[in-house]
Design a protein around this motif. Structure first.
Motif, PDB file in Angstrom:
ATOM      1  N   GLY A   1       7.840   0.905 -31.575  1.00 15.95           N
ATOM      2  CA  GLY A   1       7.991   2.019 -31.731  1.00 15.95           C
ATOM      3  C   GLY A   1       7.046   3.888 -31.903  1.00 15.95           C
ATOM      4  N   LEU A   2       6.181   3.288 -30.580  1.00 19.65           N
ATOM      5  CA  LEU A   2       6.024   4.387 -30.527  1.00 19.65           C
ATOM      6  C   LEU A   2       5.427   4.735 -29.034  1.00 19.65           C
ATOM      7  CD1 LEU A   2       2.232   2.376 -32.451  1.00 19.65           C
ATOM      8  CD2 LEU A   2       4.083   4.417 -32.997  1.00 19.65           C
ATOM      9  N   ILE A   3       4.978   5.801 -28.911  1.00 18.08           N
ATOM     10  CA  ILE A   3       5.197   6.001 -26.982  1.00 18.08           C
ATOM     11  C   ILE A   3       3.194   7.199 -27.173  1.00 18.08           C
ATOM     12  CG2 ILE A   3       6.051   8.661 -27.579  1.00 18.08           C
ATOM     13  CD1 ILE A   3       7.465   8.046 -25.031  1.00 18.08           C
ATOM     14  N   ALA A   4       2.533   7.359 -25.569  1.00 15.44           N
ATOM     15  CA  ALA A   4       1.805   7.746 -25.494  1.00 15.44           C
ATOM     16  C   ALA A   4       2.143   8.218 -24.002  1.00 15.44           C
ATOM     17  CB  ALA A   4       0.886   6.863 -25.504  1.00 15.44           C
TER      18      ALA A   4
ATOM     19  N   PRO B   1      -5.307   4.891 -30.357  1.00 15.66           N
ATOM     20  CA  PRO B   1      -4.482   4.932 -31.607  1.00 15.66           C
ATOM     21  C   PRO B   1      -3.969   6.903 -32.032  1.00 15.66           C
ATOM     22  CG  PRO B   1      -6.343   3.310 -32.157  1.00 15.66           C
ATOM     23  CD  PRO B   1      -6.389   4.391 -31.309  1.00 15.66           C
ATOM     24  N   ALA B   2      -4.992   7.057 -31.828  1.00 17.83           N
ATOM     25  CA  ALA B   2      -4.765   8.481 -31.689  1.00 17.83           C
ATOM     26  C   ALA B   2      -3.816   9.195 -30.282  1.00 17.83           C
ATOM     27  CB  ALA B   2      -5.833   9.078 -31.625  1.00 17.83           C
ATOM     28  N   VAL B   3      -3.697   8.092 -29.347  1.00 17.03           N
ATOM     29  CA  VAL B   3      -2.745   8.626 -28.172  1.00 17.03           C
ATOM     30  C   VAL B   3      -0.957   8.625 -28.944  1.00 17.03           C
ATOM     31  CG1 VAL B   3      -4.387   9.109 -26.581  1.00 17.03           C
ATOM     32  CG2 VAL B   3      -2.963   7.099 -26.700  1.00 17.03           C
ATOM     33  N   TRP B   4      -0.837   8.041 -29.531  1.00 19.57           N
ATOM     34  CA  TRP B   4       0.514   7.275 -30.113  1.00 19.57           C
ATOM     35  C   TRP B   4       0.780   8.154 -30.832  1.00 19.57           C
ATOM     36  CZ3 TRP B   4       2.821   3.368 -26.821  1.00 19.57           C
ATOM     37  CH2 TRP B   4       0.926   2.268 -26.777  1.00 19.57           C
ATOM     38  N   ALA B   5       2.536   8.129 -30.734  1.00 21.49           N
ATOM     39  CA  ALA B   5       3.221   9.343 -31.156  1.00 21.49           C
ATOM     40  C   ALA B   5       4.591   8.129 -31.790  1.00 21.49           C
ATOM     41  CB  ALA B   5       3.665  10.179 -30.546  1.00 21.49           C
ATOM     42  N   THR B   6       4.665   8.767 -32.904  1.00 25.06           N
ATOM     43  CA  THR B   6       6.255   8.231 -33.163  1.00 25.06           C
ATOM     44  C   THR B   6       7.415   8.016 -32.019  1.00 25.06           C
ATOM     45  OG1 THR B   6       5.985   8.202 -35.596  1.00 25.06           O
ATOM     46  CG2 THR B   6       8.430   7.395 -34.769  1.00 25.06           C
ATOM     47  N   PHE B   7       8.110   6.743 -31.619  1.00 24.55           N
ATOM     48  CA  PHE B   7       8.712   7.182 -30.868  1.00 24.55           C
ATOM     49  C   PHE B   7      10.328   5.906 -30.443  1.00 24.55           C
ATOM     50  CE2 PHE B   7      11.795   5.748 -26.499  1.00 24.55           C
ATOM     51  CZ  PHE B   7      11.352   6.589 -26.143  1.00 24.55           C
ATOM     52  N   PRO B   8      10.999   6.441 -31.909  1.00 29.27           N
ATOM     53  CA  PRO B   8      11.789   5.089 -32.097  1.00 29.27           C
ATOM     54  C   PRO B   8      12.883   4.003 -32.106  1.00 29.27           C
ATOM     55  CG  PRO B   8      12.397   7.128 -33.830  1.00 29.27           C
ATOM     56  CD  PRO B   8      11.059   7.307 -32.757  1.00 29.27           C
TER      57      PRO B   8
ATOM     58  N   ASP C   1      17.352   5.208 -24.602  1.00 28.07           N
ATOM     59  CA  ASP C   1      16.926   5.253 -22.992  1.00 28.07           C
ATOM     60  C   ASP C   1      16.939   7.501 -23.001  1.00 28.07           C
ATOM     61  OD1 ASP C   1      17.260   2.831 -22.286  1.00 28.07           O
ATOM     62  OD2 ASP C   1      18.951   3.243 -21.585  1.00 28.07           O
ATOM     63  N   ALA C   2      17.719   7.768 -23.801  1.00 23.98           N
ATOM     64  CA  ALA C   2      18.010   9.942 -23.314  1.00 23.98           C
ATOM     65  C   ALA C   2      16.526  10.125 -24.051  1.00 23.98           C
ATOM     66  CB  ALA C   2      19.130   9.999 -24.080  1.00 23.98           C
ATOM     67  N   ALA C   3      16.140   9.476 -24.471  1.00 29.55           N
ATOM     68  CA  ALA C   3      14.768  10.485 -25.732  1.00 29.55           C
ATOM     69  C   ALA C   3      13.237  10.280 -24.522  1.00 29.55           C
ATOM     70  CB  ALA C   3      14.080   9.431 -26.943  1.00 29.55           C
ATOM     71  N   LEU C   4      13.934   8.543 -23.961  1.00 26.79           N
ATOM     72  CA  LEU C   4      12.484   8.822 -23.185  1.00 26.79           C
ATOM     73  C   LEU C   4      12.201   9.578 -21.701  1.00 26.79           C
ATOM     74  CD1 LEU C   4       9.696   6.914 -22.089  1.00 26.79           C
ATOM     75  CD2 LEU C   4      11.926   5.383 -21.013  1.00 26.79           C
ATOM     76  N   LEU C   5      13.967   9.621 -21.691  1.00 31.45           N
ATOM     77  CA  LEU C   5      14.132   9.912 -19.345  1.00 31.45           C
ATOM     78  C   LEU C   5      14.194  11.411 -20.510  1.00 31.45           C
ATOM     79  CD1 LEU C   5      17.786   8.872 -19.158  1.00 31.45           C
ATOM     80  CD2 LEU C   5      14.736   8.520 -17.383  1.00 31.45           C
TER      81      LEU C   5
END
Length: 124
Positions: free
Chosen positions: A112-115, A21-28, A38-42
């Motif tokens: 909606g999370l990214i790590a 859980p601690a490694v995840w950040a919000t990624f709408p 896609d642009a945000a991920l790139l």
């Protein structure tokens, strides 16, 4: 995956060691245009990946697909062409991008999370 993140057993997010859980950040993802996601991920990946990439999307689990292979230099083109080839958005479900040469794993969770995990780099 096991070479980059020892103890990992596959590309399903539940099989990737280190996705606590601690490694995840919000990624709408929801309610945004796929091109914006896609642009945000790139942008997120821009400084994290180089060389060969292994990508696992929802489409990878179809019998005729499997993991995708591309390079960091071609990642934008791959993402742009993905919808046309697979009739699906690139980031719509769980997604894993592995950069073996840097030992980097970028994981996107469908909620909606990214790590980003850094493991072992592999000489290629």
């Amino acid at each position: 995956m096991a070479e980059v993140l020892p103890g990992s057993h596959g590309y399903d997010l539940e099989e990737v060691i280190g996705l606590e859980p601690a490694v995840w950040a919000t990624f709408p993802i929801d309610d945004l245009e796929p091109a914006s996601v896609d642009a945000a991920l790139l942008e997120h990946c821009a400084t994290l990946v180089a060389g060969l990439l292994v990508i696992v999307t929802e489409q990878s689990y179809r019998a005729s697909a499997g993991p995708f292979f591309t390079t960091a230099e071609s990642l934008e083109d791959f993402v742009t062409q993905y919808t046309d080839h697979y009739d699906d958005v690139f980031v719509g479900a769980d997604l894993v991008i592995v950069c073996p040469s840097r030992g980097t794993v970028v994981a996107v969770h469908h909620n909606g999370l990214i790590a980003t995990l850094i493991g072992n780099s592999l000489p290629l």
